[in-house]
Design an enzyme around this catalytic site. Structure first.
Site, PDB file in Angstrom:
ATOM      1  CB  VAL A  29     -50.153 -15.140  37.985  1.00 40.34           C
ATOM      2  CG1 VAL A  29     -50.712 -14.306  39.410  1.00 40.34           C
ATOM      3  CG2 VAL A  29     -50.970 -15.254  37.085  1.00 40.34           C
ATOM      4  CB  CYS A  30     -46.711 -10.988  40.635  1.00 37.95           C
ATOM      5  SG  CYS A  30     -47.483  -8.965  40.423  1.00 37.95           S
ATOM      6  CD  GLN A  31     -50.157 -11.941  47.161  1.00 40.96           C
ATOM      7  OE1 GLN A  31     -49.254 -12.964  46.706  1.00 40.96           O
ATOM      8  NE2 GLN A  31     -51.387 -11.938  47.832  1.00 40.96           N
TER       9      GLN A  31
END
Length: 134
Positions: free
Chosen positions: A92-94
């Site tokens: 997960v990233c932004q």
């Protein structure tokens, strides 16, 4: 009689296409998971979550049970996360930009099933799914 056969053939073709569309989408889009698919992975496959966002963003809200590591430290810090290589991993990233490198690092470290969360935390929060804080 022939019209009935044609209707059955059309039904089989439409059903086949409908079943194949998710696979086709994965091949075209690079294999990420929608928030709904990620939820299914978490609940049914016991997927582990690796969050590569900055600490402040992680503290403000993250997927429940996510483990945080800086994007540039993933290659050297995988063992610190104590992940099970037999279970799938969701990165997960932004907003889906920073997850590509960590995915490759995890795959190189022996994790067979690694996918990113399409749209990152933005997509997760837009979908109204639960967050953990702190």
């Amino acid at each position: 009689m022939q019209i009935e056969n044609m209707a059955l053939i059309a039904l089989v073709l439409v059903t086949g296409v409908a079943l194949f569309l998710p696979t086709l989408s994965t091949l075209i889009m690079g294999g990420g998971l929608s928030p709904t698919e990620a939820t299914t992975w978490i609940n049914r496959k016991k997927a582990q979550i690796v969050d590569v966002r900055p600490e402040a963003d992680f503290q403000a809200g993250h997927l429940p049970n996510a483990k945080r590591i800086a994007e540039d430290q993933i290659a050297s810090g995988i063992d610190k996360l104590k992940l099970d290589r037999k279970l799938p991993v969701i990165v997960v990233c932004q907003s889906n930009v920073a997850s590509r490198g960590p995915i490759k690092a995890l795959q190189s470290a022996g994790f067979a099933e690694v996918k990113n969360l399409d749209g990152g935390m933005q997509a997760w929060t837009t979908a109204g799914l639960p967050l953990a804080k702190g």
